[in-house]
Design a protein around this motif. Structure first.
Motif, PDB file in Angstrom:
ATOM      1  N   ILE A 136       0.845  -1.193   0.000  1.00 56.45           N
ATOM      2  CA  ILE A 136       0.000   0.000   0.000  1.00 56.45           C
ATOM      3  C   ILE A 136       0.879   1.241   0.000  1.00 56.45           C
ATOM      4  N   ALA A 137       0.556   2.173  -0.886  1.00 55.89           N
ATOM      5  CA  ALA A 137       1.189   3.496  -0.873  1.00 55.89           C
ATOM      6  C   ALA A 137       0.134   4.517  -0.473  1.00 55.89           C
ATOM      7  N   ARG A 178       0.663  13.008   4.710  1.00 54.38           N
ATOM      8  CA  ARG A 178       0.329  14.390   5.082  1.00 54.38           C
ATOM      9  C   ARG A 178      -1.109  14.717   4.707  1.00 54.38           C
ATOM     10  N   LYS A 179      -1.521  14.365   3.493  1.00 53.17           N
ATOM     11  CA  LYS A 179      -2.876  14.691   3.060  1.00 53.17           C
ATOM     12  C   LYS A 179      -3.930  13.843   3.756  1.00 53.17           C
ATOM     13  N   VAL A 216       7.307   3.284  -5.734  1.00 54.77           N
ATOM     14  CA  VAL A 216       7.191   4.211  -4.614  1.00 54.77           C
ATOM     15  C   VAL A 216       8.550   4.821  -4.268  1.00 54.77           C
ATOM     16  N   ILE A 217       9.612   4.055  -4.402  1.00 51.46           N
ATOM     17  CA  ILE A 217      10.941   4.616  -4.163  1.00 51.46           C
ATOM     18  C   ILE A 217      11.162   5.826  -5.065  1.00 51.46           C
ATOM     19  N   PRO A 225       8.356  13.344  -0.364  1.00 49.05           N
ATOM     20  CA  PRO A 225       8.652  12.560   0.838  1.00 49.05           C
ATOM     21  C   PRO A 225       7.420  12.240   1.683  1.00 49.05           C
ATOM     22  N   ASP A 226       6.264  12.832   1.344  1.00 50.41           N
ATOM     23  CA  ASP A 226       5.040  12.515   2.080  1.00 50.41           C
ATOM     24  C   ASP A 226       4.453  11.169   1.670  1.00 50.41           C
ATOM     25  N   ILE A 227       4.913  10.628   0.537  1.00 51.04           N
ATOM     26  CA  ILE A 227       4.431   9.326   0.081  1.00 51.04           C
ATOM     27  C   ILE A 227       5.115   8.226   0.885  1.00 51.04           C
ATOM     28  N   GLU A 228       4.340   7.325   1.429  1.00 49.57           N
ATOM     29  CA  GLU A 228       4.883   6.213   2.199  1.00 49.57           C
ATOM     30  C   GLU A 228       4.412   4.891   1.602  1.00 49.57           C
TER      31      GLU A 228
END
Length: 387
Positions: A167-168, A172-173, A265-266, A273-276
């Motif tokens: 899951i990505a 923040r959002k 995702v990398i 950087p807010d994407i995990e």
């Protein structure tokens, strides 16, 4: 074009189902009929078919491929490298007429996703490799990838690169963490999630979200997931089903969470950087795209040598630093960690390239869909996603 392309057309039923449906069991090739005359000793060449953007290239000249060029310099073997694989089913259809008719394909080495590799192995369309000629593979292949159900002992296949379907999300959002597949169904994500459209790409993670052991899932498990997703579609909880265009949706904020591949995702994180990326508590799918030597390949020994070359930790590290997928050679981590280049050293600590023990404990290789199951399952899944 991503390596993890969505299924199109028949949604994975593909040419194999057509063969079976037309009563062509003779497509299977017996072990004694798979090897051709090997010209490797006198013809120092090799034909290698791969996906686009799946090998390192020179920063100043993208026609140059440093690791491949170094192999040729080291061995004297010239490699004709083609980026001709854009879709698993499409490529299967391209070379299946030759293979089912016991003809040479013009390729000595190919790379396909393991769910498709399973089809080649079952049909007897690829050759068993000589591991005595591949000491690096024997020594360095990731133990977690050594023996998939479709190819016990990895006799016919060797992972080129691996990856994780998880899951990505935009932390923040969204304003909170996601740690579970079940959290995708929370009310605050209604209309803000996407799932992968391809059957083989999508189903394992969804099964895991329901607590299913994906190494031994059943038809009942699959149909239960379909009922669940059908309900979510009716409620308009799922924004849409995607191929790799989920990357754009996540980047723009049109979706807040989605099924995703670790390697993608990398690359996203470099810009945002807010994407995990999350390996959910219930687990995630570990997959591979694997090298195979088709039947009657004319340069089998050369192909085996190239495969083993890429399992040298130094070479594997160079490739991993460029493609950013899960490296099937864990020993490459130490090579990167010891680098004087800070950016390379950081990659050694990235669990999406070198999963740590804690993450590995939540990864599983899913049992693949059998040929008997595929037509029925693809029909139902495609009716849900609109393929």
């Amino acid at each position: 074009m991503s390596r993890r392309s969505v299924l199109r057309g028949m949604g994975g039923a593909g040419a194999a189902a057509l063969l079976a449906g037309c009563g062509v069991p003779a497509a299977y090739v017996e072990p004694g009929q798979r090897a051709g005359r090997d010209l490797s000793a006198r013809d120092r060449t090799l034909d290698f078919a791969n996906w686009p953007l799946y090998i390192d290239t020179d920063d100043d000249d993208t026609s140059k491929r440093p690791t491949l060029d170094a192999f040729s310099e080291r061995t004297g073997i010239s490699v004709r490298y083609t980026e001709e694989i854009n879709d698993n089913d499409e490529f299967f259809g391209k070379i299946s007429p030759a293979l089912m008719n016991h003809q040479e394909t013009g390729r000595d080495l190919i790379v396909v996703s393991d769910w498709m590799a399973a089809r080649f192995v079952r049909l007897g369309w690829v050759q068993e490799m000589d591991r005595a000629a591949q000491p690096n593979v024997t020594r360095y292949l990731d133990p977690q990838l050594r023996s998939p159900a479709f190819d016990e002992g990895r006799l016919h296949t060797v992972p080129w690169q691996s990856g994780i379907t998880g899951i990505a999300y935009n932390r923040r959002k969204l304003g909170r963490e996601i740690r579970s597949v079940k959290e995708l169904w929370d009310d605050d994500l209604r209309g803000k999630i996407t799932l992968l459209s391809g059957l083989d790409e999508s189903f394992a993670l969804l099964l895991q979200g329901n607590g299913v052991d994906v190494t031994r899932w059943t038809a009942d498990d699959f149909h239960a997931v379909c009922e669940q997703i059908e309900g979510l579609v009716r409620k308009r909880h799922i924004r849409r089903f995607t191929g790799n265009d989920y990357i754009k949706d996540l980047s723009t904020g049109d979706v807040l969470a989605c099924q995703a591949y670790s390697g993608d995702v990398i690359q996203l994180q470099a810009d945002n950087p807010d994407i995990e990326f999350v390996v959910p508590e219930e687990g995630a799918e570990l997959w591979a795209e694997s090298l195979m030597i088709p039947n009657l390949a004319q340069h089998r020994a050369n192909a085996e040598k190239l495969i083993d070359y890429y399992y040298d930790p130094e070479v594997a590290a160079e490739l991993a630093a460029w493609v950013n997928y899960v490296c099937p050679v864990p020993a490459a981590r130490d090579v990167l960690a010891d680098s004087d280049d800070e950016e390379l050293a950081v990659l050694a600590e990235d669990p999406l390239i070198f999963p740590d023990d804690e993450m590995r404990g939540r990864l599983a290789i899913a049992r693949d869909i059998t040929s008997e199951e595929r037509t029925e399952f693809a029909k139902r899944w495609n009716s849900i996603v609109g393929l």
